[in-house]
Design a protein around this motif. Structure first.
Motif, PDB file in Angstrom:
ATOM      1  N   LEU F 322      28.552  35.459  36.950  1.00 21.89           N
ATOM      2  CA  LEU F 322      28.443  36.466  38.005  1.00 21.89           C
ATOM      3  C   LEU F 322      27.594  35.952  39.160  1.00 21.89           C
ATOM      4  O   LEU F 322      27.915  36.190  40.340  1.00 21.89           O
ATOM      5  CB  LEU F 322      27.872  37.777  37.456  1.00 21.89           C
ATOM      6  CG  LEU F 322      27.707  38.882  38.509  1.00 21.89           C
ATOM      7  CD1 LEU F 322      29.018  39.182  39.226  1.00 21.89           C
ATOM      8  CD2 LEU F 322      27.143  40.153  37.883  1.00 21.89           C
ATOM      9  N   ASN F 327      35.195  34.752  38.475  1.00 21.22           N
ATOM     10  CA  ASN F 327      35.874  35.542  37.429  1.00 21.22           C
ATOM     11  C   ASN F 327      35.714  37.049  37.569  1.00 21.22           C
ATOM     12  O   ASN F 327      36.069  37.794  36.657  1.00 21.22           O
ATOM     13  CB  ASN F 327      35.347  35.172  36.038  1.00 21.22           C
ATOM     14  CG  ASN F 327      35.935  33.866  35.557  1.00 21.22           C
ATOM     15  OD1 ASN F 327      36.954  33.422  36.085  1.00 21.22           O
ATOM     16  ND2 ASN F 327      35.310  33.274  34.568  1.00 21.22           N
ATOM     17  N   ILE F 328      35.199  37.511  38.699  1.00 24.69           N
ATOM     18  CA  ILE F 328      34.952  38.955  38.820  1.00 24.69           C
ATOM     19  C   ILE F 328      36.270  39.717  38.741  1.00 24.69           C
ATOM     20  O   ILE F 328      37.192  39.474  39.509  1.00 24.69           O
ATOM     21  CB  ILE F 328      34.202  39.273  40.126  1.00 24.69           C
ATOM     22  CG1 ILE F 328      32.815  38.635  40.053  1.00 24.69           C
ATOM     23  CG2 ILE F 328      34.095  40.772  40.348  1.00 24.69           C
ATOM     24  CD1 ILE F 328      32.049  38.693  41.333  1.00 24.69           C
ATOM     25  N   GLY F 329      36.333  40.617  37.797  1.00 24.23           N
ATOM     26  CA  GLY F 329      37.528  41.429  37.649  1.00 24.23           C
ATOM     27  C   GLY F 329      38.698  40.705  37.020  1.00 24.23           C
ATOM     28  O   GLY F 329      39.801  41.244  36.953  1.00 24.23           O
ATOM     29  N   LYS F 330      38.480  39.513  36.527  1.00 19.93           N
ATOM     30  CA  LYS F 330      39.570  38.776  35.876  1.00 19.93           C
ATOM     31  C   LYS F 330      39.768  39.259  34.444  1.00 19.93           C
ATOM     32  O   LYS F 330      38.895  39.887  33.845  1.00 19.93           O
ATOM     33  CB  LYS F 330      39.254  37.274  35.855  1.00 19.93           C
ATOM     34  CG  LYS F 330      39.358  36.583  37.216  1.00 19.93           C
ATOM     35  CD  LYS F 330      40.805  36.327  37.610  1.00 19.93           C
ATOM     36  CE  LYS F 330      40.935  35.661  38.968  1.00 19.93           C
ATOM     37  NZ  LYS F 330      40.312  36.414  40.087  1.00 19.93           N
ATOM     38  N   LEU F 331      40.935  38.917  33.899  1.00 22.64           N
ATOM     39  CA  LEU F 331      41.209  39.153  32.482  1.00 22.64           C
ATOM     40  C   LEU F 331      41.102  37.793  31.807  1.00 22.64           C
ATOM     41  O   LEU F 331      41.986  36.950  31.958  1.00 22.64           O
ATOM     42  CB  LEU F 331      42.623  39.724  32.338  1.00 22.64           C
ATOM     43  CG  LEU F 331      43.180  39.936  30.939  1.00 22.64           C
ATOM     44  CD1 LEU F 331      42.279  40.849  30.125  1.00 22.64           C
ATOM     45  CD2 LEU F 331      44.573  40.557  31.031  1.00 22.64           C
ATOM     46  N   LEU F 332      40.002  37.551  31.111  1.00 23.32           N
ATOM     47  CA  LEU F 332      39.782  36.234  30.487  1.00 23.32           C
ATOM     48  C   LEU F 332      40.533  36.157  29.167  1.00 23.32           C
ATOM     49  O   LEU F 332      40.286  36.938  28.263  1.00 23.32           O
ATOM     50  CB  LEU F 332      38.289  36.017  30.264  1.00 23.32           C
ATOM     51  CG  LEU F 332      37.400  36.210  31.490  1.00 23.32           C
ATOM     52  CD1 LEU F 332      35.935  36.030  31.115  1.00 23.32           C
ATOM     53  CD2 LEU F 332      37.792  35.240  32.602  1.00 23.32           C
TER      54      LEU F 332
END
Lengths: 333, 333, 333, 333, 333, 333
Positions: F322, F327-332
Motif C-alpha cells: 500500500l 495492487n490497490i483494489g486488485k483481485l490477487l
C-alpha cells in the motif's frame, strides 16, 4: 412521556427480508420483523418518549402475537388491537445494491386487517385521551372495510378536536377492491389537517394537475380547506446505495425547504417516510416552528437510512445532534 | 436414471421454519425452503435416481422462481409448471422439543395453486412418457379447481395405463371451499391403485368404519375395487424429540409389518410420510416384493427424521444400508 | 427457452469465501458455493432463458453431487457430466475492502477435472443440438488432458458449424504442466469465432506485441483468421470497494465502446467477466447489433458486482432496464 | 506448565464441517477449524497445562498461517513448523443423526505435509527439551516422505531416551503410495513404548491374528519387545447420537478395564481417540497408576463427545470431576 | 388480563450465552437476552395473560433501554423502573452437554441495581393496584441497599394486604457485602405468605436443621408463622441433557407431590424455577387447588426446559394441555 | 522473528459488538473479541513478525482464559500475565453508519486489571530481553494501582535503556479515581522517548496551550526533555462510513507529513490508532527513516479500517504494497 397520546391506525405486516445483499433466489433464510407505515410512526414516536398507540387487526395466531410483542417492545400501546381468523399480511424485501433496485413483493391480500369492518373498533374509547390521529393512504386502498373504518376514525377524531395527519402514500398496485384513489381519498383528506404527499400523490388522490409543488399544494388546499400544511420529502436516487434527501413544506403562506442530506452508504431505506412523519409529529407536538419541524423530521429520516428495519430507532437527542451538525462520524465513547 | 418418469402433482409452498428450537415469538429469522407433500416425493425419487417431474402452479414472481430452482436442484423436471398472478402458499413451522409439540401455521389460502382450473394443464402431454402418477388428498382439499385438475390427471393416467398412487393425508383444517372429504375423495380413490392411509384417513375419506386396520382396508377395497394395496406408517410419539415408527401394508391377502425404528433424537419430522411414499414407489418400480418395499420405505422415512427440511436427502445406498442394519452410528471415512 | 442450446466446458470448483470482510485468519466459517468461469456463463444464460448445458468432470462424491445440484438449480443441463475418483477443485476467496485487495487461494491441482482425458466425453452427442460452444483459457492451462479435450470439442463444434467463443483469461499461475500459453492457445484460438481478451491476454496467448488494443486485435485476427470479433471489459480500480467498468469490441472494422458504469459499493466482483460473456452470447443469439450487445453485456457485468457469488442472477428484464438507465436506485414495489 | 515438553508430529488439516445436522448437499456454509490427530493431542495437553509442541509442514499461505494461529491459540508451541509451496490438506465432515452415519471426505492428497522429506526437520533440536514423543499410524500412511521423517524422529527420540507413544489408527483408505501398513508399521512400532490400538489395528499393522484383545496384545509385545503398554477405547454405537465408550489396557501383566460412559446426546465424536491419548499422556506424566490413567483418559474422551471440533477443550479439573462422578448435569454458578 | 397486577422486584441482567454447545473459549459470539429470576416470573405471568409489573434499577444507557424493551415485549409493565449511572449486571452462560456441566459466570457486582437505596422506589404508588408481590433471596444477597428496599416493599405490601411470595434461591457466592443469609432472610421471610425452597435453602436461610423436607417445612413455619405454604421442585440430574423434575408442597397439613416429567433432550434449563413460580402464582390467582396448582406449575417448568432463554414462553393452553397429557410430541397443524 | 521483544502493558477487555449496523437495542447477539489499546499493538507487531509480549492482569475464569488464548493466537507471548478474582473489563460497540455515530459503552470499572498493585509484576524479569516498552494514557487513568505499576515499568525500562513509547490517548471519562491527567501524566511522559498525541492530548496531559501542533510539540519537549519524537494521526470525519486520515511527526527539527488516505467504506475504525503505533514501532525497529516510518504506520492504520476487530491483521508485505501504491483494489490470485 406526553400526557396525551398519538394514535395511529393501519396494517402491520410480517416483513421478511433477505440478509445483506442476497437476492430472493439466494435466500436460505429471511430476517423477520413486523412493520407497517402507520405503526412505524407510532414506534418512532414512542422512542421519542411521546406516548403512542397503534390500532389494527391481527390474525389470532402466534404471528399476530409476535407482531403485538414487537410493538410492545418499542413501548407502543396495543390494548385496542382486535383479532380475527384470517392471515397475517406479509411483505418480502430484497435490498438492492448500486445499480440494482430494491424489490418488495407484497403478500397482504385477504389479511386479518383487510377484513376489518365498520363497528369493530370503538373509536370513541380509543381516541379518548388522544391529541393526534395519523392515517395513511395505504389503509383505504386495502379494502372497503379498511376505508370505512378509517373514515369512522376521522369523524370521531374531528368531533373530539384531535389533530389529524394523513400520509397520502399513493400505491398504484393497491386499490384492487373496485374503488380508485380519487374516489375515496378526497373524502378522507377533507377531515385532515396535515397532508404528506409529493406532487404525484396529490394529483392521484385529489384529481388536481399542477406545474409545481407549490401550485399542487395551493390547489389541494382549495379542494380541502381543512388542510393547513402539506409537506413531503424529496429524494434523489444516484443508486440503491446512494441517495440524497431533503424536505419541503407548504404552510399556506410560504414554501419552506430543509437542509439536504447526502446518504452515501444506505443500509435500508424502507420506512424513511414514516421516520419523517414521526419527526413532524414530534416537532409540532413540541411546539417547534415549521422550519425547525421539517429540519428535525428530515434529519430523522436521514438517520433511518443507516439502520435495518422499518423503524427509526434514534432518540430525540440523536436527531437533534444531527440537526446541529454535531458528532457526525465520531466514535462516541 | 429410469427411462419412464414418475409424475407428481400438488402445491409447493414456501416453508418458513424457526431455527433450532426457537418459538415463533422468538424468531428473528426464518429458514426458507420450498416444499409440498407431492413434490417431496418427486425430490426424493430424483435423489434415488428415478426420473421425476412435478406439476404445479406458481405465482409469476421471484418466489415462484426460487421454488422452481429448488425443485431443479434436486433434479426434478419442472417444464410443465404453469404460472399465475396470485400468491405463493406459505407455511410456518415451529419445531417442538420434548413435551412441547411442533406447530405449523398454514398460510396457503388463495395461492396460485388454489386458483388452478380445469384445462390449464395439458395432461396428455405431461403424462406422455410417465409410468407412475402420484397425488395426495391435500390437493382436492384446497379448492374445487385443484380437485378438478386432479381428477383430470387421474382420468388421463388411467387411460394411459399408468400406475396411480394416492396419499389420503386427511387434514380437517383444509376442505374449506364447500365440499367435504367424503364427497370428493371416493371419486378420486376409485382410479387409484395404491393408497397410503391410516384407519382414520380411510374412515374420513371413504366413509367406512372399522375395528382394525385390516378391516378398514378390506372395506376400502370393496368400495374402490381398483385399489390393490393400502399401506401406512405407524408412529408412536413419546415426545417431540423421540418417536418410534413402523409400517404396515394390506395387499388384499395379508397384512405385512415392517421393522420398527426407534427415533431418539428427531431433527425434523415433517415430510416423513412423503419419504415413505417415495420409498414405496422406488421399491415397486424396482420390482421389490411388498415386504422389501415397505422395509425400504420405512427405512427411508426413519432417515428423514434426522435431517432438516421436508425432503429425504438420502441415496438408495444409504437407505439399503439401514435396511441391512449396517453402519448404524458409524463414522464413514 | 431457445431451441438450440449453448454448451460450456470447464472446471467447476467449490468456492469457499469468508463472510463479509473477514480475513482468512479470522474465518470461523466459509460460505460455500460452486463456480467456474464457463459454468458461470451457462448459469447466467439459463437465467436469461437460453437453454445451456455444462460439461465437466466431477469427483464421484457428495461434493460432486452438490456441485451438480447447484448447476441444476440454475436450470443448467448436466447430463453429460462425467465422474472420477479424484478430488473437487477448491478456491478460497477473501473479499477486500477499500485499499485492501481481495485474495484468491486456488486449490485445484489434481482435481477430477484435471484428470480428464481425450475420449472421455462424447462430443458428437453433447453438441448434437447445440448452436454455441464456449471455452476459456483456464481449461488448457490446467492439464494436458484438459487441453486435449478442449481441442476435441473445438474440432467437433467446427465440423458442426457451431459458433465458438473463447475467453482467453490468461492466468500466469496456472500452466504448470509443462506447456506455456503461447504454445497451446494459438491452436485453440484458431478455431474460435469470438475472443474475449484484453491487450495482455492477447499478447500472452498469441505472442503478439501491440501499442493499442485495436492494433492487438488486428494482429490477432491476422494470426487467427477465423476470429471475427474481439472484445474485453476495461476496469478502473479506485479501490476494492469502488471500480469503474466499460467494454470495447473490435469487429474487424471499428472499435466500439460501451457506456461506463460507476461501481461505488462493490459486493463481489468475482465472475464479472463471465457475466459479460453471458451477456455477449445473449445479445448475439438474440440478433442484437454489436453495439447493443456490448451495452447489454457490460450492464450485466455491472449488475454482477452487486451480488454475492460468481453467477449473475439478473434476468434479461433487469439488464435491459439498466441499459435504458431506468429504475436505478428505485424501490420496486 | 511442565518443565519438559511433549512433542507431537503429523498433518494438520482444515476441517470443514456442515452446521448442526446439515448434509453436504444442503451446506451453504462450512464451519472451519484446523485439526489433526497428533495436533489434537498436543492441544489437549496444552489445555491440561502440559507444555506441548507440534511439528508439521504447512503451505506457505494464509491457510497455513491460520492453522498455526489455531495451534497457538491452544498454547501449542509451533516454532519448528516448516513451510512449502503445496496445498493445505482438507477434510469435510457431515455429522450424522440417529440411524444416519457421520461421513468424512478426506482431501489431503498432495498436501504440504505429504511432501515432507527426510532432513527437513532438525529432530535433534526439536526433541532437545522433550520428555515424550507421540506419533500415529496416519503419518506413515500418507507418503514415503512422511514415513521416513517419522522414523527419523523415532530414532532421535530413542537415542535421547524419550518416551514414545504411537496410535496405530489404521485407515484402509490411506496407504496409497505403494506400501502397506504391515510393511511399514512394525519398523516404527519397534521403537515405541506405548501403543494405542484395537484388535483390528494390531492385526493390520503387525500381521498378527488373535482371538481376543489380550492375546493380540501379547503377540504384539512379542513381536515388538519395546512396547510396554497397549490400550484402546471400546465403542458401542447405538446410533450416531448415542454411543457407549470404555477403555482397556494391557500392561504386560493384566488387562485393566475402565468405567463405561453412556454418551446419550453426542455433539461431535471426531477426536475422541485423541482426547483419550492426551488423557493417557497426562496420567502417566503425572505419575498416575495405569488404572487411574485410563480412568482419566476415558473420562476425557467421554467429555470430548459433548463439544464441537476435534480438540478436547476440558481442563484437568473438569476431567477429574467426571472421574469422581461429581457435578454431572449440574449448573455450576 | 387480570384486574389486579402482580409486582415483581429484582435485578435484570444482560444474559450472554454461547450458541448451542460452544464452550466459553470457543465463543466468537454470544446470544444476548435480558433476564432475572423475578422478571422471568413477571414475563411468564404476562404471557399467561396476568398483568404483571417489574420494578428494578437500570443503568441509564442503551443496555438499560434494551432491557426495558425486552420486558415490554412480553407485556410486562415497566413504568416504575428507575435509572442510575452504574453498570448493567451481566451473566455469561455456557450450556453443558451430557456429562459436561453447564456453567454460569456472574458479573453483576456494582450494578445499577446493587446501588439501589431505601427511598428510591415509591412502593406505595407501585403497589397501589397490586394483588401479589414476589421477591427472591437473590435480592437481599446483592447489597445492603437491595435488602433494605426489599424490606421496604414487604412492609408496604403487608400493610396493603397483598399476598407475598418469596423464592429463597440460596446462592453461596452472593452475600458478599458483609451479611450472611441467616442474618437477613428470616426478617424478610417473616412477612412472606408463600416460600419456594428446598431443604438446603430452608436450612441456610432460616438456620434450621431437618431430616426431611416435611420436617424442614414444619420448622420453618414455626419460625415464621406468616408462611402458609412451602414448595419446591425436585430435580434428578442424569446428565446436562437429561433431567427429571417433579414438585412437592407442604401446606401446613399435608405434603403434596406432583407428577414427574422426564426431560430427555434439554434445550436450556435456566429459569425453570422461575417458570415454576409463575405457574404457582397463576394457579393460586385463578383459584386452583394446591394439587392442581403444583401440577400446573411443574408442567410449566418442564416446558421451559425445551426453549432457549430464561423465560417460559408457553401459554396457559399449552401448559394445561401438558397437564392433561395431551398432544405430547404431536405436530399441531 | 526479532531477537529482542517489544513489551506492552495495559488492560485487555472483552469487546462485544453488534453485527453489521445493528443498534444496541436490536442486538440479539454480540460478536465477541478480546482487545485493548496496548495489546492491539503487540498483536499487530507479532503479525509483523516482531516478537511481542503483553503484560496484564486477568480474572481467573474462562473469560480470562479465552482472552489469553486470543493473544496467543496472534503469537503474542503471555507468560507474565497475572490473575485475580475480579471481573473481566468489557466494552460494547455499536458501529455507526453514515450520519449516525459509532458508540462505545465501557464497562471496565473494577476489573482484574484495575485492581493491579505495585509489586505484582516482576518487571525486571519481564523486561529482561526487551528492546521496547509501550504504554498508553489509558492505564494511569484506570486506577492508582495501574498508574503505579505503569511507573514501575517505566523506571525499570529506563534503567535497562529500553526505548519507551507512550500513546497519550486522553479520555475524559476515565480518570475517576481522584487524580486528573495533568497530575499523573507528566511524571510518566518524563520517562518516555516517543509520544503519540494530538494537540488536545498534549494540552490535557501536559498542561500546555499552543496555537499549532508544532508549537504544542515544542512545548511538550521543553517540559519533558526525554521525549524525542511526537506524532499523531489526523482524521477528517465526513461520516461514520467515510474518513480521511494522515499522519504528522515532529522530531525536534521538522514537522513531517504523510500521504493522506481516503477511507470511503469503513468497516471498523476501532484500533486504527493502535495500528498506527505498531507501524511506528515496526518502522523504527527496522531502521526506517522518520518519513518512511510514518508512511508505513499510516498505511497500516488505513488498512485497519477495512477489517473487523481492534487488531490490524495485515502483514508487512501488505502494508508495504500500500505504501508503494500497488495492487490497490486488485483481485490477487
Amino acid at each position: 412521556m406526553n400526557r396525551k397520546k398519538i394514535v395511529t391506525f393501519g396494517e402491520v405486516m410480517l416483513r421478511l427480508s433477505t440478509s445483506s445483499f442476497s437476492r430472493f433466489t439466494q435466500a436460505s433464510q429471511f430476517v423477520a420483523l413486523y412493520a407497517g407505515s402507520e405503526a412505524n410512526v407510532a414506534a418512532s414516536l414512542s422512542l421519542f418518549q411521546i406516548s403512542a398507540e397503534h390500532v389494527t387487526r391481527f390474525p389470532n395466531n402466534d404471528l399476530g402475537k409476535a407482531a403485538v410483542q414487537s410493538l410492545n417492545k418499542y413501548g407502543v400501546e396495543t390494548k385496542h388491537i382486535i383479532y380475527g381468523d384470517e392471515r397475517m399480511g406479509v411483505y418480502f424485501l430484497e435490498n438492492g445494491a448500486m445499480q440494482r433496485s430494491s424489490k418488495i413483493i407484497y403478500d397482504r391480500f385477504d389479511s386479518a386487517f383487510a377484513h376489518i369492518k365498520k363497528g369493530m373498533i370503538d373509536w370513541d374509547d380509543v381516541l379518548n385521551d388522544a391529541s393526534w390521529f395519523h392515517w395513511t393512504g395505504i389503509t383505504p386502498a386495502i379494502s372497503q372495510g379498511a376505508a370505512d373504518v378509517c373514515m369512522e376514525a376521522l369523524l370521531v377524531a374531528r368531533k373530539k378536536g384531535i389533530t389529524i395527519s394523513g400520509d397520502i402514500n399513493y400505491r398504484r398496485n393497491l386499490w384492487q377492491y373496485g374503488k380508485s384513489a380519487d374516489q375515496v381519498m378526497p373524502g378522507l383528506i377533507e377531515y385532515t389537517d396535515i397532508i404528506i404527499g409529493g406532487t404525484t400523490d396529490i394529483e392521484n388522490s385529489l384529481g388536481v394537475k399542477a406545474s409545481s409543488y407549490e401550485k399542487a399544494c395551493v390547489q389541494a388546499m382549495k379542494k380541502c380547506p381543512a388542510v393547513k400544511k402539506i409537506t413531503s420529502t424529496h429524494r434523489e436516487s444516484i443508486s440503491s446505495s446512494h441517495n440524497k434527501i431533503s424536505a419541503r413544506l407548504w404552510n399556506g403562506k410560504e414554501l419552506l425547504n430543509s437542509k439536504e442530506y447526502d446518504l452515501t452508504h444506505i443500509v435500508d431505506r424502507v420506512g424513511a417516510g414514516d421516520a419523517y412523519m414521526a419527526g413532524l409529529i414530534y416537532g409540532w407536538v413540541k411546539g417547534k416552528t415549521d422550519q425547525d419541524t421539517i429540519e428535525f423530521a428530515i434529519a430523522a429520516s436521514a438517520l433511518k437510512h443507516g439502520m435495518e428495519g422499518d423503524v427509526n430507532l434514534c432518540t430525540v437527542d440523536e436527531v437533534e445532534t444531527l440537526v446541529k451538525g454535531e458528532n457526525i462520524g465520531k466514535l462516541l465513547r
